[in-house]
Write a protein that holds these residues in place. Structure first.
Motif, mmCIF file in Angstrom:
data_model
loop_
_atom_site.group_PDB
_atom_site.id
_atom_site.type_symbol
_atom_site.label_atom_id
_atom_site.label_comp_id
_atom_site.label_asym_id
_atom_site.label_seq_id
_atom_site.Cartn_x
_atom_site.Cartn_y
_atom_site.Cartn_z
ATOM 1 N N ARG A 60 0.839 -1.210 0.000
ATOM 2 C CA ARG A 60 0.000 0.000 0.000
ATOM 3 C C ARG A 60 0.868 1.252 0.000
ATOM 4 O O ARG A 60 0.592 2.216 -0.726
ATOM 5 C CB ARG A 60 -0.918 -0.016 1.218
ATOM 6 N N TYR A 61 1.925 1.249 0.805
ATOM 7 C CA TYR A 61 2.841 2.391 0.856
ATOM 8 C C TYR A 61 3.447 2.642 -0.520
ATOM 9 O O TYR A 61 3.501 3.776 -0.985
ATOM 10 C CB TYR A 61 3.950 2.129 1.895
ATOM 11 N N GLU A 62 3.891 1.582 -1.175
ATOM 12 C CA GLU A 62 4.497 1.729 -2.500
ATOM 13 C C GLU A 62 3.500 2.318 -3.496
ATOM 14 O O GLU A 62 3.838 3.211 -4.271
ATOM 15 C CB GLU A 62 5.012 0.371 -2.997
ATOM 16 N N ALA A 63 2.269 1.827 -3.487
ATOM 17 C CA ALA A 63 1.250 2.343 -4.408
ATOM 18 C C ALA A 63 0.956 3.818 -4.131
ATOM 19 O O ALA A 63 0.865 4.633 -5.059
ATOM 20 C CB ALA A 63 -0.031 1.511 -4.302
ATOM 21 N N ASP A 64 0.834 4.161 -2.856
ATOM 22 C CA ASP A 64 0.568 5.558 -2.496
ATOM 23 C C ASP A 64 1.766 6.451 -2.815
ATOM 24 O O ASP A 64 1.600 7.589 -3.246
ATOM 25 C CB ASP A 64 0.195 5.676 -1.018
ATOM 26 N N ALA A 65 2.969 5.932 -2.617
ATOM 27 C CA ALA A 65 4.177 6.703 -2.944
ATOM 28 C C ALA A 65 4.275 6.946 -4.441
ATOM 29 O O ALA A 65 4.657 8.037 -4.876
ATOM 30 C CB ALA A 65 5.428 5.972 -2.437
ATOM 31 N N THR A 66 3.913 5.955 -5.242
ATOM 32 C CA THR A 66 3.921 6.111 -6.700
ATOM 33 C C THR A 66 2.922 7.187 -7.111
ATOM 34 O O THR A 66 3.243 8.072 -7.918
ATOM 35 C CB THR A 66 3.596 4.775 -7.388
ATOM 36 N N ALA A 67 1.714 7.122 -6.564
ATOM 37 C CA ALA A 67 0.692 8.120 -6.890
ATOM 38 C C ALA A 67 1.142 9.511 -6.457
ATOM 39 O O ALA A 67 0.987 10.492 -7.193
ATOM 40 C CB ALA A 67 -0.634 7.755 -6.222
ATOM 41 N N TRP A 68 1.738 9.616 -5.281
ATOM 42 C CA TRP A 68 2.218 10.899 -4.768
ATOM 43 C C TRP A 68 3.312 11.457 -5.670
ATOM 44 O O TRP A 68 3.299 12.631 -6.035
ATOM 45 C CB TRP A 68 2.730 10.719 -3.340
ATOM 46 N N SER A 69 4.246 10.588 -6.062
ATOM 47 C CA SER A 69 5.356 11.007 -6.919
ATOM 48 C C SER A 69 4.844 11.497 -8.270
ATOM 49 O O SER A 69 5.314 12.510 -8.782
ATOM 50 C CB SER A 69 6.315 9.828 -7.095
ATOM 51 N N ARG A 70 3.893 10.798 -8.857
ATOM 52 C CA ARG A 70 3.339 11.214 -10.143
ATOM 53 C C ARG A 70 2.595 12.535 -10.011
ATOM 54 O O ARG A 70 2.648 13.372 -10.907
ATOM 55 C CB ARG A 70 2.448 10.117 -10.716
ATOM 56 N N LYS A 71 1.909 12.734 -8.894
ATOM 57 C CA LYS A 71 1.204 14.012 -8.677
ATOM 58 C C LYS A 71 2.215 15.140 -8.534
ATOM 59 O O LYS A 71 2.029 16.230 -9.091
ATOM 60 C CB LYS A 71 0.318 13.938 -7.449
ATOM 61 N N GLN A 72 3.314 14.888 -7.817
ATOM 62 C CA GLN A 72 4.363 15.902 -7.662
ATOM 63 C C GLN A 72 4.938 16.284 -9.022
ATOM 64 O O GLN A 72 5.150 17.460 -9.312
ATOM 65 C CB GLN A 72 5.485 15.383 -6.748
ATOM 66 N N ALA A 73 5.195 15.294 -9.851
ATOM 67 C CA ALA A 73 5.750 15.539 -11.179
ATOM 68 C C ALA A 73 4.757 16.332 -12.040
ATOM 69 O O ALA A 73 5.143 17.252 -12.749
ATOM 70 C CB ALA A 73 6.114 14.229 -11.856
ATOM 71 N N ALA A 74 3.482 15.980 -11.955
ATOM 72 C CA ALA A 74 2.456 16.690 -12.731
ATOM 73 C C ALA A 74 2.314 18.126 -12.261
ATOM 74 O O ALA A 74 2.110 19.037 -13.079
ATOM 75 C CB ALA A 74 1.123 15.954 -12.626
#
Length: 155
Positions: free
Chosen positions: A138-152
């Motif tokens: 779950r942490y990995e999935a949320d971290a991926t989503a967070w990272s993509r949002k930061q990049a966007a």
């Protein structure tokens, strides 16, 4: 700051402060060679990409310079783990795909990592193992989503 022993229950703040260093140490203690670690990372990034993956996209996802990603891709391609193909959306672009051998290698890495996890957590209860696995996933999935949002948000 001294680290608390594992038999003591650290304060909540101390436990939270230890997450980053603990994740860093976990990566350094992977039960594979550094060559396998790089390949595993590349294979997983490409397999998990939501769309087509280029060398530049791989470099960005891995947080490395493009020449570093390019050398790793070249080695994986030479070993039959990856292939370069024309993009389906833009035939002028080259994208990366796993070969059957690359899929098999990714499965082998996953099996090795599971065996290591089971050995490392041998003293844990089955419930603790499953809870940790679910929370880490779950942490990995949320971290991926967070990272993509930061990049966007930067774009």
């Amino acid at each position: 700051m001294s680290s608390a022993s594992f038999s003591e229950q650290p304060s909540d703040d101390l436990a939270l402060d230890q997450i980053g260093p603990a994740l860093s140490r976990l990566r350094r203690r992977a039960p594979v060679s550094s060559k396998d670690l790089s390949r595993n990372l590349v294979l997983n990034v490409i397999a998990d990409a939501p769309g087509e993956m280029t060398v530049g996209g791989l470099a960005a996802e891995m947080g490395v310079a493009q020449p570093v990603a390019s050398r790793t891709v070249a080695a994986c391609t030479a070993d039959g783990l990856l292939r370069r193909v024309a993009s389906r959306s833009d035939g002028r672009r080259t994208v990366l795909e796993l070969t059957e051998r690359g899929e098999a290698e990714r499965d082998r890495f996953a099996a090795e990592q599971r065996r290591a996890f089971q050995e490392i957590t041998a003293a844990w209860s089955p419930e603790e193992r499953i809870q940790f696995a679910r929370l880490l996933t779950r942490y990995e999935a949320d971290a991926t989503a967070w990272s993509r949002k930061q990049a966007a948000d930067r774009d």
